[in-house]
Each structure stands twice: as structure tokens, then as C-alpha cells.
Design a protein around this motif. Structure first.
Motif, PDB file in Angstrom:
ATOM      1  N   LEU A 133       5.552   0.216   2.762  1.00 53.10           N
ATOM      2  CA  LEU A 133       6.622   0.346   1.775  1.00 53.10           C
ATOM      3  C   LEU A 133       7.958  -0.093   2.345  1.00 53.10           C
ATOM      4  O   LEU A 133       8.772  -0.709   1.654  1.00 53.10           O
ATOM      5  CB  LEU A 133       6.711   1.801   1.297  1.00 53.10           C
ATOM      6  N   GLU A 190       0.361   8.814  -0.823  1.00 47.64           N
ATOM      7  CA  GLU A 190       0.244   8.952  -2.272  1.00 47.64           C
ATOM      8  C   GLU A 190       1.582   8.688  -2.954  1.00 47.64           C
ATOM      9  O   GLU A 190       2.632   9.151  -2.491  1.00 47.64           O
ATOM     10  CB  GLU A 190      -0.231  10.366  -2.615  1.00 47.64           C
ATOM     11  N   THR A 208       0.872  -1.171   0.000  1.00 42.39           N
ATOM     12  CA  THR A 208       0.000   0.000   0.000  1.00 42.39           C
ATOM     13  C   THR A 208       0.912   1.225   0.000  1.00 42.39           C
ATOM     14  O   THR A 208       2.124   1.097   0.218  1.00 42.39           O
ATOM     15  CB  THR A 208      -0.918   0.027   1.243  1.00 42.39           C
ATOM     16  N   PRO A 209       0.369   2.417  -0.218  1.00 42.01           N
ATOM     17  CA  PRO A 209       1.229   3.610  -0.245  1.00 42.01           C
ATOM     18  C   PRO A 209       1.789   3.986   1.130  1.00 42.01           C
ATOM     19  O   PRO A 209       2.658   4.855   1.219  1.00 42.01           O
ATOM     20  CB  PRO A 209       0.298   4.711  -0.764  1.00 42.01           C
ATOM     21  N   GLY A 235       3.416   6.026  -3.271  1.00 41.73           N
ATOM     22  CA  GLY A 235       4.397   5.127  -2.657  1.00 41.73           C
ATOM     23  C   GLY A 235       4.812   3.984  -3.568  1.00 41.73           C
ATOM     24  O   GLY A 235       5.995   3.659  -3.680  1.00 41.73           O
ATOM     25  N   GLY A 236       3.831   3.371  -4.227  1.00 41.87           N
ATOM     26  CA  GLY A 236       4.137   2.248  -5.117  1.00 41.87           C
ATOM     27  C   GLY A 236       5.003   2.682  -6.285  1.00 41.87           C
ATOM     28  O   GLY A 236       5.920   1.967  -6.696  1.00 41.87           O
ATOM     29  N   HIS A 271      -6.458  10.174  -0.482  1.00 40.97           N
ATOM     30  CA  HIS A 271      -5.361   9.222  -0.406  1.00 40.97           C
ATOM     31  C   HIS A 271      -5.164   8.878   1.075  1.00 40.97           C
ATOM     32  O   HIS A 271      -4.321   9.464   1.762  1.00 40.97           O
ATOM     33  CB  HIS A 271      -4.090   9.808  -1.012  1.00 40.97           C
ATOM     34  N   SER A 286      -2.148   0.397  -9.821  1.00 42.33           N
ATOM     35  CA  SER A 286      -2.449   1.179  -8.630  1.00 42.33           C
ATOM     36  C   SER A 286      -3.958   1.094  -8.444  1.00 42.33           C
ATOM     37  O   SER A 286      -4.724   1.699  -9.201  1.00 42.33           O
ATOM     38  CB  SER A 286      -1.992   2.625  -8.814  1.00 42.33           C
ATOM     39  N   ALA A 343      -4.737   2.634  -3.055  1.00 46.73           N
ATOM     40  CA  ALA A 343      -4.042   3.861  -3.439  1.00 46.73           C
ATOM     41  C   ALA A 343      -4.910   5.100  -3.235  1.00 46.73           C
ATOM     42  O   ALA A 343      -4.401   6.177  -2.914  1.00 46.73           O
ATOM     43  CB  ALA A 343      -3.601   3.756  -4.898  1.00 46.73           C
ATOM     44  N   GLU A 377       0.194  -1.783  -6.217  1.00 44.64           N
ATOM     45  CA  GLU A 377      -0.144  -0.894  -5.104  1.00 44.64           C
ATOM     46  C   GLU A 377      -1.652  -0.952  -4.860  1.00 44.64           C
ATOM     47  O   GLU A 377      -2.443  -0.594  -5.738  1.00 44.64           O
ATOM     48  CB  GLU A 377       0.292   0.531  -5.435  1.00 44.64           C
TER      49      GLU A 377
END
Length: 364
Positions: free
Chosen positions: A246, A287, A240-241, A289-290, A283, A304, A271, A268
Motif C-alpha cells: 500500500l 484486511e 495487495t492489502p 487496505g485497498g 486475511h 477485491s 485480499a 486489491e
């Protein structure tokens, strides 16, 4: 004006396969080009399952060729041929499985199992023969997601191998089929690793193009066992973001790299959330992150996906999105993921992802 093979190839080079990121000629997909007067026939071969894509692709290329001077009609045939990973012959029990895809995450709760189920179903919709192995021994969930009734048990062939259950055209095997759903697996690492090896090598998979392995979260015993004992073709990382997710996802990428398994891309989840009442978009978990993770490790951001109640409710009901609502935007995203994953595997076909020693038994 006579039409030449070179002229046809020039046209084909102007169109990029969105999954291979190459034109058909450069990607080595052209099997034959025949010119007979004002008619042209082209045969292409894709190394990945793409049943929902190939007809449109063929039509587009045919129309482009027909714009050539001197061409009255062009026929383009696109076939999909999934070839086996080169290391598969080193594990006889997996001789019927061409490619193994590990779906992994650094931490739990990021939608890994849902992604694995939808990826498998999307590959099947693209015309591939697909199996799913639920390697999350402590928390198996694929049986529920595929709508397999509690208490269903696999048949046993010759007292040696489990015959996987089948749902929605996918072969499924899980520890949940061999135990009571309400009984936790209170096992230490070696027992879990042994159970995983038994599941994957003592299941009579029936001629699979792809076996999708739903990994448990983390980078522990089960992940290392799979990486070292099984010829995994590539891995998909789910995150996930959120910064914490991460951080753990990076550890997952690093683990697969250390054991020489290619990371095929990042998915992701959660998102963005769109309010069902007012349409406001938020978000909730951060936001981009992926995208940052994919860029850092030079891999694809495969998708996403939004934080959607439909994705959750459909999986809980035993019909993941790809089956429950196949024409939806979310289902189309999963189809793109499936084709791109297959394309990445085809492109890395010359790479032996798992350098496993050959065992030779002699009478000396």
C-alpha cells in the motif's frame, strides 16, 4: 390517458446505471424517446463497452416503462459507443487507438500483469476491440499469459511497423516477441524508455477501443516516459492489502496525479485466502487496505480479489480466468471491473488527461 416523454423520463430517472452511478437521463445516455399511442420506444447509448450488461439493462427499463398507465408495450434499445480520448490526435502513430489504460503498481508481485490480462480479456468480452502492450521490458509476461508460443515473432509491415500478435481476440505486443526469453534486458534507463516508445508507436494497432498497458512496477523512467510522451486516458492501480504494498501503491497514485493522468480506480489482489480443504478464511496480507487507499484518494475500489490458485494456474497455462472459466465468480468480478473502468473513461471524456503541446512545422 396519454403517455408523455416527461413521464417516461421520470421512470428512467428511478434506475441507476451501476457503472456510471447515475440514472440514464442524468448521465446523458438518452438518445431518443418516441411515444406512439400506447407504445414507447427508447434509445440509449452507453459510452463504454457493456455487451454482457446491456440486454438485461434494456429489459429492466422496458418492464419499468410498461408499468406506466397507458403503456401496453415498451422497447428499449441500448447501444455501446466508445469514443476516443481527445488527446489521441496529437500522436499520429496512435490514431487507431481510442483510449489507453495504464495498469500499474508500486511494487512487484501484487498481480499487476494478471490483472492487466484479465482486464483486457474482459473488455473484449464486453464487445470492445482491445490491445495489450507489455511495457514491462525487464520482465515481460503477457506472451505467456495469452498462450503465445515461445519464439513467435510479429510480422513487419513495410519495414516500419510491427503487426501485433493476436490471442483470444486481443492484439498483443511485447518485448518478449523480439528477444530470446532466456536473455535478460541488461539496459540502462534511456535504452528502456526508447524501446518502450518504439513498441507503442511502431506497432500497427488495428482500430482499438482500448489499449491496456501492463506497466513495470515502480515510479521510474518507464512510467515517466509513458506519462509524458503518450496520451494515457487513465490508470488502474493494483495492490495487495499488505502495508508495504500500500505504501508503494500510494506513490503510484501520486505519480499519476502529478502528471495529470486520472486514476480510474484500485484493484486489491490477494485480499483473502479460503482454504481448499476446510474452507477457513484468512486475511494473509492484511484486511481493508485497498478500501482505505481508495477512500484516501477518493477513487473507486474496483475489485477485491481472493488469493486463488485458479487465478495463478489459469494465467500460467495461457488462459486467464476470464477465458478459462468465464462464468465463475472471479471472472464476473473482472467483467465488473472492465465495465466500471470503461464507464469512468466515458465520464472523464471532457478531460484531456495529457496536456501535450501541438508541434507545428513551418517553412519560415
Amino acid at each position: 390517458m396519454s403517455v408523455t416523454r416527461e413521464a417516461v423520463e421520470t421512470v428512467l430517472r428511478q434506475y441507476t446505471d451501476p457503472h456510471l452511478n447515475q440514472d440514464p437521463v442524468s448521465a446523458g445516455c438518452v438518445r431518443s424517446i418516441e411515444v406512439q399511442g400506447d407504445r414507447v420506444s427508447v434509445q440509449l447509448e452507453l459510452g463504454y463497452a457493456a455487451a454482457l450488461f446491456r440486454s438485461g439493462w434494456a429489459q429492466m427499463l422496458a418492464m419499468a416503462i410498461e408499468h406506466l398507465d397507458g403503456v401496453s408495450r415498451a422497447d428499449v434499445q441500448v447501444d455501446c459507443v466508445v469514443r476516443p480520448h481527445k488527446a489521441q490526435d496529437q500522436v499520429p502513430a496512435l490514431s487507431n487507438v481510442k483510449n489507453i489504460i495504464a495498469v500499474a503498481s508500486g511494487k512487484g508481485g501484487v498481480g499487476k500483469s494478471t490483472t492487466a490480462a484479465n482486464l483486457a480479456l474482459a473488455l473484449a468480452r464486453e464487445g470492445a476491440r482491445v490491445g495489450v502492450l507489455d511495457a514491462d521490458i525487464y520482465g515481460p509476461s503477457q506472451g505467456i499469459m495469452f498462450g503465445i508460443a515461445e519464439g513467435t515473432r510479429p510480422e513487419i509491415r513495410d519495414g516500419k511497423a510491427f503487426i501485433p500478435l493476436e490471442a483470444h481476440g486481443v492484439q498483443v505486443m511485447s518485448m518478449a516477441f523480439l528477444s530470446d526469453d532466456k536473455t535478460p534486458m541488461v539496459w540502462r534507463g534511456p535504452m528502456v524508455s526508447g524501446a518502450l516508445l518504439q513498441l507503442i508507436t511502431q506497432t500497427a494497432w488495428n482500430d482499438l477501443d482500448y489499449l491496456v498497458v501492463d506497466m513495470p512496477p515502480g515510479t521510474g523512467d518507464i512510467q515517466l516516459t509513458l506519462a509524458q510522451k503518450v496520451p494515457v486516458t487513465g490508470a488502474v492501480i493494483v495492490t495487495t492489502p499488505q502495508d508495504l504494498a500500500l505504501l508503494d501503491a500510494k506513490k503510484g497514485v501520486e505519480m499519476f496525479r502529478k502528471v495529470n493522468i486520472p486514476v480510474l480506480g484500485v484493484v486489491e489482489n490477494m485480499a483473502i485466502h479460503i482454504c481448499s480443504s476446510c474452507g477457513h478464511a484468512e486475511h494473509l496480507f492484511g484486511e481493508g487496505g485497498g478500501e482505505k487507499l481508495a477512500a484516501q484518494y477518493n477513487v473507486d475500489l474496483l475489485a477485491s480479489l481472493p488469493l486463488s490458485m485458479a487465478i495463478r494456474s489459469q494465467a500460467d497455462a495461457g488462459k486467464p480466468t476470464v477465458i478459462a472459466d468465464p462464468e465463475s465468480q472471479i471472472a464476473m468480478i473482472y467483467q465488473e471491473v472492465a465495465r466500471t473502468v470503461g464507464a469512468r473513461i466515458a465520464q472523464s471524456g471532457q478531460i484531456i488527461a495529457q496536456s501535450m503541446p501541438k508541434i507545428v512545422i513551418s517553412e519560415d
